[in-house]
Design a protein around this motif. Structure first.
Motif, PDB file in Angstrom:
ATOM      1  N   GLN A  30       0.861  -1.181   0.000  1.00  0.00           N
ATOM      2  CA  GLN A  30       0.000   0.000   0.000  1.00  0.00           C
ATOM      3  C   GLN A  30       0.897   1.230   0.000  1.00  0.00           C
ATOM      4  OE1 GLN A  30      -2.506   0.812   3.473  1.00  0.00           O
ATOM      5  NE2 GLN A  30      -4.059   1.693   2.127  1.00  0.00           N
TER       6      GLN A  30
ATOM      7  N   GLU B 275       3.765   0.304   2.504  1.00  0.00           N
ATOM      8  CA  GLU B 275       3.707  -0.585   3.656  1.00  0.00           C
ATOM      9  C   GLU B 275       3.463  -1.977   3.103  1.00  0.00           C
ATOM     10  OE1 GLU B 275       0.844   0.246   6.788  1.00  0.00           O
ATOM     11  OE2 GLU B 275       1.424  -1.578   7.868  1.00  0.00           O
TER      12      GLU B 275
ATOM     13  N   LEU C 262       2.134  -5.602   3.494  1.00  0.00           N
ATOM     14  CA  LEU C 262       1.128  -6.252   4.343  1.00  0.00           C
ATOM     15  C   LEU C 262       0.968  -7.704   3.927  1.00  0.00           C
ATOM     16  CD1 LEU C 262      -1.254  -3.209   4.180  1.00  0.00           C
ATOM     17  CD2 LEU C 262      -0.332  -4.126   6.330  1.00  0.00           C
ATOM     18  N   LEU C 263       0.995  -8.570   4.913  1.00  0.00           N
ATOM     19  CA  LEU C 263       0.958 -10.002   4.633  1.00  0.00           C
ATOM     20  C   LEU C 263      -0.439 -10.442   4.167  1.00  0.00           C
ATOM     21  CD1 LEU C 263       2.587 -12.620   4.729  1.00  0.00           C
ATOM     22  CD2 LEU C 263       2.060 -12.804   7.168  1.00  0.00           C
ATOM     23  N   ARG C 264      -0.459 -11.318   3.179  1.00  0.00           N
ATOM     24  CA  ARG C 264      -1.713 -11.860   2.669  1.00  0.00           C
ATOM     25  C   ARG C 264      -1.624 -13.375   2.596  1.00  0.00           C
ATOM     26  NH1 ARG C 264      -3.201  -7.827   4.084  1.00  0.00           N
ATOM     27  NH2 ARG C 264      -4.023  -6.039   2.984  1.00  0.00           N
TER      28      ARG C 264
ATOM     29  N   PRO D   8      -5.418 -10.748   7.689  1.00  0.00           N
ATOM     30  CA  PRO D   8      -4.372 -10.869   8.715  1.00  0.00           C
ATOM     31  C   PRO D   8      -4.938 -10.806  10.132  1.00  0.00           C
ATOM     32  CG  PRO D   8      -3.898  -9.026   7.224  1.00  0.00           C
ATOM     33  CD  PRO D   8      -5.170  -9.628   6.769  1.00  0.00           C
TER      34      PRO D   8
ATOM     35  N   VAL E  18       8.401 -12.490   5.687  1.00  0.00           N
ATOM     36  CA  VAL E  18       7.941 -11.157   5.273  1.00  0.00           C
ATOM     37  C   VAL E  18       9.147 -10.234   5.110  1.00  0.00           C
ATOM     38  CG1 VAL E  18       6.653  -9.107   6.021  1.00  0.00           C
ATOM     39  CG2 VAL E  18       5.666 -11.371   6.364  1.00  0.00           C
TER      40      VAL E  18
ATOM     41  N   ASN F 224       5.674  -4.585   9.164  1.00  0.00           N
ATOM     42  CA  ASN F 224       5.151  -4.783  10.528  1.00  0.00           C
ATOM     43  C   ASN F 224       5.890  -5.921  11.201  1.00  0.00           C
ATOM     44  OD1 ASN F 224       2.493  -3.203  10.851  1.00  0.00           O
ATOM     45  ND2 ASN F 224       2.363  -4.085   8.797  1.00  0.00           N
ATOM     46  N   VAL F 225       6.213  -5.756  12.459  1.00  0.00           N
ATOM     47  CA  VAL F 225       6.739  -6.918  13.184  1.00  0.00           C
ATOM     48  C   VAL F 225       5.882  -7.126  14.429  1.00  0.00           C
ATOM     49  CG1 VAL F 225       9.134  -6.742  12.381  1.00  0.00           C
ATOM     50  CG2 VAL F 225       8.464  -5.595  14.486  1.00  0.00           C
ATOM     51  N   SER F 226       5.738  -8.375  14.811  1.00  0.00           N
ATOM     52  CA  SER F 226       4.921  -8.641  15.997  1.00  0.00           C
ATOM     53  C   SER F 226       5.831  -8.726  17.221  1.00  0.00           C
ATOM     54  CB  SER F 226       4.131  -9.922  15.814  1.00  0.00           C
ATOM     55  OG  SER F 226       4.922 -10.999  16.205  1.00  0.00           O
TER      56      SER F 226
ATOM     57  N   GLU G 183       8.016  -1.278  11.625  1.00  0.00           N
ATOM     58  CA  GLU G 183       6.897  -0.699  12.377  1.00  0.00           C
ATOM     59  C   GLU G 183       6.665  -1.486  13.661  1.00  0.00           C
ATOM     60  OE1 GLU G 183       3.311  -0.069  10.196  1.00  0.00           O
ATOM     61  OE2 GLU G 183       4.296   1.157   8.674  1.00  0.00           O
TER      62      GLU G 183
ATOM     63  N   ASP H 157       0.211   2.699  14.828  1.00  0.00           N
ATOM     64  CA  ASP H 157      -1.058   2.788  15.575  1.00  0.00           C
ATOM     65  C   ASP H 157      -1.024   3.811  16.697  1.00  0.00           C
ATOM     66  OD1 ASP H 157      -1.715   0.696  13.940  1.00  0.00           O
ATOM     67  OD2 ASP H 157      -1.492  -0.856  15.467  1.00  0.00           O
TER      68      ASP H 157
ATOM     69  N   GLN I 178     -10.170   8.794  11.538  1.00  0.00           N
ATOM     70  CA  GLN I 178     -11.570   8.723  11.134  1.00  0.00           C
ATOM     71  C   GLN I 178     -12.514   9.297  12.185  1.00  0.00           C
ATOM     72  OE1 GLN I 178     -11.538   4.641   9.880  1.00  0.00           O
ATOM     73  NE2 GLN I 178     -10.373   5.212   8.071  1.00  0.00           N
TER      74      GLN I 178
ATOM     75  N   GLY J 257      -3.707   5.473   2.778  1.00  0.00           N
ATOM     76  CA  GLY J 257      -5.124   5.145   2.971  1.00  0.00           C
ATOM     77  C   GLY J 257      -5.797   4.821   1.657  1.00  0.00           C
ATOM     78  N   PHE J 258      -7.040   4.323   1.777  1.00  0.00           N
ATOM     79  CA  PHE J 258      -7.787   3.904   0.601  1.00  0.00           C
ATOM     80  C   PHE J 258      -7.995   5.068  -0.377  1.00  0.00           C
ATOM     81  CE2 PHE J 258     -10.147   0.373   3.180  1.00  0.00           C
ATOM     82  CZ  PHE J 258      -8.947  -0.304   3.304  1.00  0.00           C
TER      83      PHE J 258
HETATM   84  N1  LIG Z   1     -10.433   1.075   6.946  1.00  0.00           N
HETATM   85  C1  LIG Z   1      -9.283   1.391   6.360  1.00  0.00           C
HETATM   86  N2  LIG Z   1      -8.239   0.538   6.462  1.00  0.00           N
HETATM   87  C2  LIG Z   1      -7.077   0.876   5.866  1.00  0.00           C
HETATM   88  C3  LIG Z   1      -6.936   2.055   5.120  1.00  0.00           C
HETATM   89  N3  LIG Z   1      -5.668   2.096   4.653  1.00  0.00           N
HETATM   90  C4  LIG Z   1      -5.072   0.974   5.084  1.00  0.00           C
HETATM   91  N4  LIG Z   1      -5.910   0.215   5.799  1.00  0.00           N
HETATM   92  C5  LIG Z   1      -5.651  -1.055   6.452  1.00  0.00           C
HETATM   93  O1  LIG Z   1      -5.039  -0.788   7.690  1.00  0.00           O
HETATM   94  C6  LIG Z   1      -4.103  -1.796   8.011  1.00  0.00           C
HETATM   95  C7  LIG Z   1      -2.775  -1.146   8.252  1.00  0.00           C
HETATM   96  O2  LIG Z   1      -1.908  -1.979   8.837  1.00  0.00           O
HETATM   97  P1  LIG Z   1      -1.622  -2.073  10.397  1.00  0.00           P
HETATM   98  O3  LIG Z   1      -2.290  -0.971  11.149  1.00  0.00           O
HETATM   99  O4  LIG Z   1      -0.163  -2.203  10.549  1.00  0.00           O
HETATM  100  O5  LIG Z   1      -2.402  -3.423  10.812  1.00  0.00           O
HETATM  101  C8  LIG Z   1      -1.993  -4.654  10.262  1.00  0.00           C
HETATM  102  C9  LIG Z   1      -0.902  -5.310  11.054  1.00  0.00           C
HETATM  103  O6  LIG Z   1      -1.060  -5.084  12.426  1.00  0.00           O
HETATM  104  C10 LIG Z   1      -1.156  -6.774  10.771  1.00  0.00           C
HETATM  105  N5  LIG Z   1      -0.234  -7.230   9.727  1.00  0.00           N
HETATM  106  C11 LIG Z   1      -0.343  -7.177   8.390  1.00  0.00           C
HETATM  107  N6  LIG Z   1       0.747  -7.690   7.804  1.00  0.00           N
HETATM  108  C12 LIG Z   1       1.588  -8.060   8.793  1.00  0.00           C
HETATM  109  C13 LIG Z   1       2.888  -8.673   8.850  1.00  0.00           C
HETATM  110  O7  LIG Z   1       3.541  -8.924   7.836  1.00  0.00           O
HETATM  111  N7  LIG Z   1       3.414  -8.929  10.083  1.00  0.00           N
HETATM  112  C14 LIG Z   1       2.744  -8.621  11.222  1.00  0.00           C
HETATM  113  N8  LIG Z   1       3.314  -8.895  12.399  1.00  0.00           N
HETATM  114  N9  LIG Z   1       1.522  -8.056  11.223  1.00  0.00           N
HETATM  115  C15 LIG Z   1       0.958  -7.772  10.026  1.00  0.00           C
HETATM  116  O8  LIG Z   1      -2.471  -6.935  10.349  1.00  0.00           O
HETATM  117  C16 LIG Z   1      -3.122  -5.674  10.434  1.00  0.00           C
HETATM  118  C17 LIG Z   1      -4.207  -5.543   9.430  1.00  0.00           C
HETATM  119  O9  LIG Z   1      -3.681  -5.580   8.144  1.00  0.00           O
HETATM  120  P2  LIG Z   1      -4.602  -5.326   6.905  1.00  0.00           P
HETATM  121  O10 LIG Z   1      -5.863  -6.114   7.024  1.00  0.00           O
HETATM  122  O11 LIG Z   1      -3.771  -5.504   5.695  1.00  0.00           O
HETATM  123  O12 LIG Z   1      -5.010  -3.799   7.097  1.00  0.00           O
HETATM  124  C18 LIG Z   1      -4.087  -2.743   6.826  1.00  0.00           C
HETATM  125  C19 LIG Z   1      -4.642  -1.878   5.696  1.00  0.00           C
HETATM  126  O13 LIG Z   1      -5.264  -2.610   4.675  1.00  0.00           O
HETATM  127  C20 LIG Z   1      -8.066   2.939   5.016  1.00  0.00           C
HETATM  128  O14 LIG Z   1      -8.028   3.992   4.416  1.00  0.00           O
HETATM  129  N10 LIG Z   1      -9.200   2.548   5.680  1.00  0.00           N
END
Ligand SMILES: Nc1nc2c(ncn2[C@@H]2O[C@@H]3COP(=O)(O)O[C@H]4[C@@H](O)[C@H](n5cnc6c(=O)[nH]c(N)nc65)O[C@@H]4COP(=O)(O)O[C@H]3[C@H]2O)c(=O)[nH]1
Length: 480
Positions: free
Chosen positions: A245, A258, A260-262, A273, A293, A318-320, A350, A381, A408, A460-461
């Motif tokens: 993104q 950024e 993001l894992l899928r 995720p 990742v 992102n790291v956990s 992050e 966050d 928001q 963002g979207f």
């Molecule tokens: N409503 C809304 N959402 C938006 C917008 N822009 C971005 N997002 C979503 O917000 C999330 C941003 O990632 P995050 O806060 O780090 O939150 C991430 C992160 O905490 C975790 N995650 C994703 N990939 C990884 C990874 O590779 N490793 C780890 N540890 N966590 C991950 O999963 C969470 C959710 O990821 P996603 O579902 O991809 O969701 C992403 C993204 O799709 C927007 O304008 N509106």
């Protein structure tokens, strides 16, 4: 009175008698009441404990259950009732005799008790039926389900170790039914019935099976276990990928992404995720997944860095918590960069506030070590946790990401407190030489307002959803 070899209970009766000179003399007699005390203790034991195993009986169980429900209501935490029944006790009793059965039950009582905490209650309601009350299992249903299931699993494992009795080796199998409770809402008898019903369902499903009473809980759990085992194979089966993104600067140009894992599940399609990362975190799988990742993101970073039009792009990963606190986390990041031959300044890690606050000194050391290599660190966050300004100033962050929920929330109420807080965060971050990214920008208005407040980068979207690599590269080309 404690004699060398036994305890002696004495009752003293005496009468004071005042003498002519004013002094008082006590005269009386002392009786040995040890037998009476022993009888009382025995009556208490018989009334509240099972004679064979010494465990609480049905009466004491009912009392403990009452206490457990009151405590659960007071602290608003979940507890669980575990109803356990041995799978082949009857046939064993019939073939090897009742005295063998009794010895086995005594042994099992010890094993079960050892398996639980002192704050739990292990009781025997009769025959081969044991009921456990587990307290303090967490404030959410999900945590309680997981904890109760883990404890039931560990009990089955403890029971499965062979027991040697009178020249027989016995391996125990049992069925366990679980009913969760929270507060005093449910009558005790009803709860016991639920756990019992779940136990019967477990029994009819096979041996050594655990079942929850609530079918919804059970199906969530079943899905979780299915996903857990499938997630283990997901990397080898190449079902995982990264979505990207973009993040843009004030002029709208892409400054980074950024990652993001899928997970593209073969039958269930795209699993979010939010569903699979908590599973991976709870079973430790997040460590190899997180490494994958990082390695994949670094390889992509190297590719972008090798092309003039994209060499400025930064990749955020992102790291956990579990991954971050691995002793070799910093080395693994550096190794991933070196193997991919990518410049460390293009990588941003992050971390969340709560992660860092878990072990502040350790986190600080890791962050400093990462920065020595030129790797950037972002506080993700921001706004959702403690958001302590004091911590922010002490920790070596390059960037603060204002959480989307915050952005928001602020959009809906003009001049709201949220706007004031966002403005304060931006000003303070700039004073600390950190830049600010606002995530979750969905509207032009949000973008304009945040830009006017001095925010540096936006995600963002409104600009783009997370997309696969081909789509992302394509969108970069079409922008040129
Ligand atoms: N409503 C809304 N959402 C938006 C917008 N822009 C971005 N997002 C979503 O917000 C999330 C941003 O990632 P995050 O806060 O780090 O939150 C991430 C992160 O905490 C975790 N995650 C994703 N990939 C990884 C990874 O590779 N490793 C780890 N540890 N966590 C991950 O999963 C969470 C959710 O990821 P996603 O579902 O991809 O969701 C992403 C993204 O799709 C927007 O304008 N509106």
């Amino acid at each position: 009175m404690q004699l060398s070899d036994r305890e002696l209970w004495l009752a003293a009766n005496s009468i004071p008698e005042r003498q002519d000179n004013g002094s008082i003399i006590w005269s009386g007699f002392i009786t040995d009441i040890s037998d009476k005390k022993q009888a009382e203790a025995r009556i208490h034991q018989l009334a509240f404990y099972d004679e064979l195993t010494g465990l609480p009986n049905r009466r004491l169980f009912a009392d403990r259950m009452r206490q457990a429900l009151v405590a659960s209501a007071r602290h608003q935490v979940y507890g669980a009732l575990l109803y356990m029944d041995l799978d082949d006790f009857k046939s064993l009793n019939d073939t090897l005799g009742h005295s063998f059965g009794d010895t086995l039950l005594r042994n099992l009582a010890e094993i079960i008790t050892r398996n639980f905490r002192e704050t739990d209650t292990v009781s025997r309601l009769g025959g081969d039926e044991f009921v456990m009350i587990l307290n303090d299992l967490g404030t959410s249903e999900e945590a309680a389900t997981k904890n109760a299931h883990q404890m039931a699993e560990s009990l089955l494992e403890a029971l499965s170790k062979p027991i040697y009795l009178k020249n027989h080796q016995y391996k125990c199998e049992a069925s366990i039914g679980i009913a969760l409770f929270k507060g005093v809402g449910q009558p005790q008898e009803e709860l016991l019935k639920r756990a019992d019903t779940a136990m019967y369902e477990a029994k009819s499903a096979g041996r050594s099976v655990i079942r929850f009473h609530d079918s919804e809980v059970q199906s969530v759990l079943a899905q979780r276990f299915r996903l857990e085992s499938q997630l283990r194979q997901a990397v080898e089966r190449q079902e995982l990928s990264l979505a990207y993104q973009k993040q843009v600067g004030l002029d709208g140009g892409a400054t980074g992404v950024e990652a993001l894992l899928r997970w593209q599940h073969p039958e269930q399609g795209n699993i979010p995720p939010s569903e699979f990362i908590p599973i991976a975190e709870s079973n430790g799988l997040i460590v190899p997944l997180g490494l994958w990742v990082l390695e994949t993101a670094c390889q992509q970073l190297a590719l972008w860095q090798s092309m003039p039009e994209t060499q400025h792009m930064r990749v955020s990963v992102n790291v956990s918590s579990k991954q971050f606190y691995q002793p070799d986390f910093v080395e693994s990041v550096v190794r991933a960069l070196q193997q991919a031959k990518s410049a460390p300044t293009g990588l941003c890690i992050e971390v969340t506030e709560s992660m860092v606050l878990d072990d502040l000194d350790n986190a600080m050391a890791k962050m400093q070590a990462l920065r020595v290599y030129g790797i950037q660190i972002s506080m993700d966050d921001f706004g959702t946790g403690y958001s302590s300004m004091a911590y922010l100033s002490r920790l070596p962050f390059d960037e603060v990401k204002i959480d989307k929920s915050f952005v928001q929330m602020a959009d809906t109420r003009e001049n709201s407190n949220e706007w004031i807080i966002i403005e304060t965060i931006i000003t303070m971050a700039h004073k600390l030489n950190m830049h600010v990214v606002a995530e979750g920008i969905e509207t032009l208005r949000q973008h304009e307002l945040l830009a006017a407040m001095g925010c540096d980068y936006f995600q963002g979207f409104y600009f783009s959803r997370p997309v696969d690599l081909d789509t992302f590269n394509h969108s970069l080309q079409s922008m040129r």
